[in-house]
Design a protein around this motif. Structure first.
Motif, PDB file in Angstrom:
ATOM      1  N   ILE A 107      40.245  53.483  46.037  1.00  0.00           N
ATOM      2  CA  ILE A 107      41.729  53.414  46.437  1.00  0.00           C
ATOM      3  C   ILE A 107      42.786  53.766  45.183  1.00  0.00           C
ATOM      4  O   ILE A 107      43.859  54.336  45.658  1.00  0.00           O
ATOM      5  CB  ILE A 107      42.194  51.914  46.725  1.00  0.00           C
ATOM      6  CG1 ILE A 107      41.897  50.992  45.442  1.00  0.00           C
ATOM      7  CG2 ILE A 107      41.626  51.499  48.020  1.00  0.00           C
ATOM      8  CD1 ILE A 107      42.207  49.395  46.079  1.00  0.00           C
ATOM      9  N   SER A 108      42.305  53.838  44.109  1.00  0.00           N
ATOM     10  CA  SER A 108      43.436  54.291  42.971  1.00  0.00           C
ATOM     11  C   SER A 108      42.835  54.429  41.537  1.00  0.00           C
ATOM     12  O   SER A 108      41.488  53.883  41.640  1.00  0.00           O
ATOM     13  CB  SER A 108      44.544  52.930  42.748  1.00  0.00           C
ATOM     14  OG  SER A 108      45.341  53.326  41.918  1.00  0.00           O
ATOM     15  N   ASN A 109      43.395  54.875  40.444  1.00  0.00           N
ATOM     16  CA  ASN A 109      42.820  55.032  39.494  1.00  0.00           C
ATOM     17  C   ASN A 109      43.485  53.765  38.405  1.00  0.00           C
ATOM     18  O   ASN A 109      42.753  53.491  37.481  1.00  0.00           O
ATOM     19  CB  ASN A 109      43.416  56.396  38.574  1.00  0.00           C
ATOM     20  CG  ASN A 109      42.628  57.522  39.403  1.00  0.00           C
ATOM     21  OD1 ASN A 109      41.413  57.182  39.693  1.00  0.00           O
ATOM     22  ND2 ASN A 109      43.534  58.512  39.258  1.00  0.00           N
ATOM     23  N   ASN A 110      44.437  52.870  39.081  1.00  0.00           N
ATOM     24  CA  ASN A 110      44.774  51.972  38.505  1.00  0.00           C
ATOM     25  C   ASN A 110      43.873  50.613  38.521  1.00  0.00           C
ATOM     26  O   ASN A 110      43.818  50.112  39.674  1.00  0.00           O
ATOM     27  CB  ASN A 110      46.423  51.528  38.867  1.00  0.00           C
ATOM     28  CG  ASN A 110      46.987  50.469  38.226  1.00  0.00           C
ATOM     29  OD1 ASN A 110      46.092  49.419  37.838  1.00  0.00           O
ATOM     30  ND2 ASN A 110      48.142  50.617  37.947  1.00  0.00           N
ATOM     31  N   LYS A 111      43.201  50.277  37.256  1.00  0.00           N
ATOM     32  CA  LYS A 111      42.324  49.056  37.466  1.00  0.00           C
ATOM     33  C   LYS A 111      43.098  47.777  37.945  1.00  0.00           C
ATOM     34  O   LYS A 111      42.136  47.227  38.880  1.00  0.00           O
ATOM     35  CB  LYS A 111      41.585  49.066  36.288  1.00  0.00           C
ATOM     36  CG  LYS A 111      40.435  48.447  36.354  1.00  0.00           C
ATOM     37  CD  LYS A 111      39.684  48.850  34.781  1.00  0.00           C
ATOM     38  CE  LYS A 111      38.349  47.893  34.856  1.00  0.00           C
ATOM     39  NZ  LYS A 111      37.516  47.972  33.257  1.00  0.00           N
ATOM     40  N   THR A 112      44.146  47.553  37.776  1.00  0.00           N
ATOM     41  CA  THR A 112      44.644  46.380  38.067  1.00  0.00           C
ATOM     42  C   THR A 112      44.923  46.449  39.523  1.00  0.00           C
ATOM     43  O   THR A 112      44.908  45.385  40.483  1.00  0.00           O
ATOM     44  CB  THR A 112      45.880  45.921  37.253  1.00  0.00           C
ATOM     45  OG1 THR A 112      45.566  45.788  35.996  1.00  0.00           O
ATOM     46  CG2 THR A 112      46.853  44.809  37.867  1.00  0.00           C
ATOM     47  N   TYR A 113      45.589  47.400  39.947  1.00  0.00           N
ATOM     48  CA  TYR A 113      45.861  47.435  41.493  1.00  0.00           C
ATOM     49  C   TYR A 113      44.580  47.500  42.244  1.00  0.00           C
ATOM     50  O   TYR A 113      44.459  46.756  43.303  1.00  0.00           O
ATOM     51  CB  TYR A 113      46.485  48.925  41.708  1.00  0.00           C
ATOM     52  CG  TYR A 113      47.099  49.292  43.111  1.00  0.00           C
ATOM     53  CD1 TYR A 113      48.058  48.658  43.863  1.00  0.00           C
ATOM     54  CD2 TYR A 113      46.238  50.149  43.789  1.00  0.00           C
ATOM     55  CE1 TYR A 113      48.218  48.963  44.932  1.00  0.00           C
ATOM     56  CE2 TYR A 113      46.358  50.353  45.146  1.00  0.00           C
ATOM     57  CZ  TYR A 113      47.529  49.683  45.540  1.00  0.00           C
ATOM     58  OH  TYR A 113      47.934  49.986  46.948  1.00  0.00           O
ATOM     59  N   LYS A 114      43.398  48.250  41.781  1.00  0.00           N
ATOM     60  CA  LYS A 114      42.307  48.180  42.493  1.00  0.00           C
ATOM     61  C   LYS A 114      41.731  46.580  42.672  1.00  0.00           C
ATOM     62  O   LYS A 114      41.286  46.337  43.759  1.00  0.00           O
ATOM     63  CB  LYS A 114      41.106  49.011  41.874  1.00  0.00           C
ATOM     64  CG  LYS A 114      41.449  50.383  41.863  1.00  0.00           C
ATOM     65  CD  LYS A 114      40.285  51.375  41.414  1.00  0.00           C
ATOM     66  CE  LYS A 114      39.772  51.186  40.100  1.00  0.00           C
ATOM     67  NZ  LYS A 114      38.849  52.429  39.847  1.00  0.00           N
ATOM     68  N   PHE A 115      41.737  45.999  41.563  1.00  0.00           N
ATOM     69  CA  PHE A 115      41.516  44.413  41.672  1.00  0.00           C
ATOM     70  C   PHE A 115      42.315  43.657  42.326  1.00  0.00           C
ATOM     71  O   PHE A 115      41.587  42.880  43.397  1.00  0.00           O
ATOM     72  CB  PHE A 115      41.572  43.941  40.357  1.00  0.00           C
ATOM     73  CG  PHE A 115      41.642  42.407  39.941  1.00  0.00           C
ATOM     74  CD1 PHE A 115      40.390  41.874  40.271  1.00  0.00           C
ATOM     75  CD2 PHE A 115      42.646  41.812  39.504  1.00  0.00           C
ATOM     76  CE1 PHE A 115      40.312  40.402  40.120  1.00  0.00           C
ATOM     77  CE2 PHE A 115      42.582  40.511  39.374  1.00  0.00           C
ATOM     78  CZ  PHE A 115      41.621  39.891  39.661  1.00  0.00           C
ATOM     79  N   LEU A 116      43.500  43.823  42.526  1.00  0.00           N
ATOM     80  CA  LEU A 116      44.407  43.021  43.228  1.00  0.00           C
ATOM     81  C   LEU A 116      44.134  43.336  44.884  1.00  0.00           C
ATOM     82  O   LEU A 116      44.149  42.491  45.681  1.00  0.00           O
ATOM     83  CB  LEU A 116      45.767  43.328  42.943  1.00  0.00           C
ATOM     84  CG  LEU A 116      46.261  42.492  41.568  1.00  0.00           C
ATOM     85  CD1 LEU A 116      47.680  42.871  41.195  1.00  0.00           C
ATOM     86  CD2 LEU A 116      45.876  41.059  41.714  1.00  0.00           C
ATOM     87  N   LEU A 117      44.275  44.838  45.120  1.00  0.00           N
ATOM     88  CA  LEU A 117      44.033  45.120  46.415  1.00  0.00           C
ATOM     89  C   LEU A 117      42.632  44.705  47.145  1.00  0.00           C
ATOM     90  O   LEU A 117      42.697  44.193  48.330  1.00  0.00           O
ATOM     91  CB  LEU A 117      44.517  46.540  46.676  1.00  0.00           C
ATOM     92  CG  LEU A 117      44.377  47.011  48.098  1.00  0.00           C
ATOM     93  CD1 LEU A 117      45.485  46.436  49.109  1.00  0.00           C
ATOM     94  CD2 LEU A 117      44.662  48.523  48.305  1.00  0.00           C
ATOM     95  N   SER A 118      41.787  44.986  46.544  1.00  0.00           N
ATOM     96  CA  SER A 118      40.520  44.638  46.883  1.00  0.00           C
ATOM     97  C   SER A 118      40.290  43.102  47.148  1.00  0.00           C
ATOM     98  O   SER A 118      39.608  42.622  48.004  1.00  0.00           O
ATOM     99  CB  SER A 118      39.282  45.014  46.013  1.00  0.00           C
ATOM    100  OG  SER A 118      39.325  44.361  44.683  1.00  0.00           O
TER     101      SER A 118
END
Length: 109
Positions: A27-38
């Motif tokens: 979904i993204s290269n941003n690790k925090t965004y990936k964590f929250l969205l998943s």
């Protein structure tokens, strides 16, 4: 026994590959965004288990508040998703979240 195997292994492998594998990685290269969205997706995914909830409550507690049960199912999914997602975030591998998820489902089944 079949329910334990299904709930603690097959379901876990599928969910972890889907959420901490495919979704997290793509979904993204941003690790925090990936964590929250998943994590959010994992929590709301558990609404799909309403058929099982309705079946079990019809057998054991026909007057149960299905809406309340489903709200708590999502809240529990979000909390556990945070834990499993944090393991993926910190270790950068899906096996750690998969093992934790297996343990929780094995104890809860």
């Amino acid at each position: 026994m079949v329910s334990l195997i299904y709930g603690a292994f097959i379901t876990v492998i599928f969910e972890e590959i889907l959420f901490r594998g495919l979704v997290y990685e793509e979904i993204s290269n941003n690790k925090t965004y990936k964590f929250l969205l998943s994590t959010l997706m994992f929590g709301f995914w558990h609404l799909g288990y309403i058929d099982t909830i309705i079946f079990r409550t019809s057998l054991f507690n026909p007057t149960a508040d299905i809406f309340n049960i489903m709200v708590w199912k999502v809240i529990t999914g979000l909390i556990l998703g945070l834990i499993f997602g944090f393991l993926k975030y910190k270790t950068d591998n899906t096996y750690s979240s998969m093992l934790a998820h297996m343990l929780v489902n094995a104890i809860g089944s």
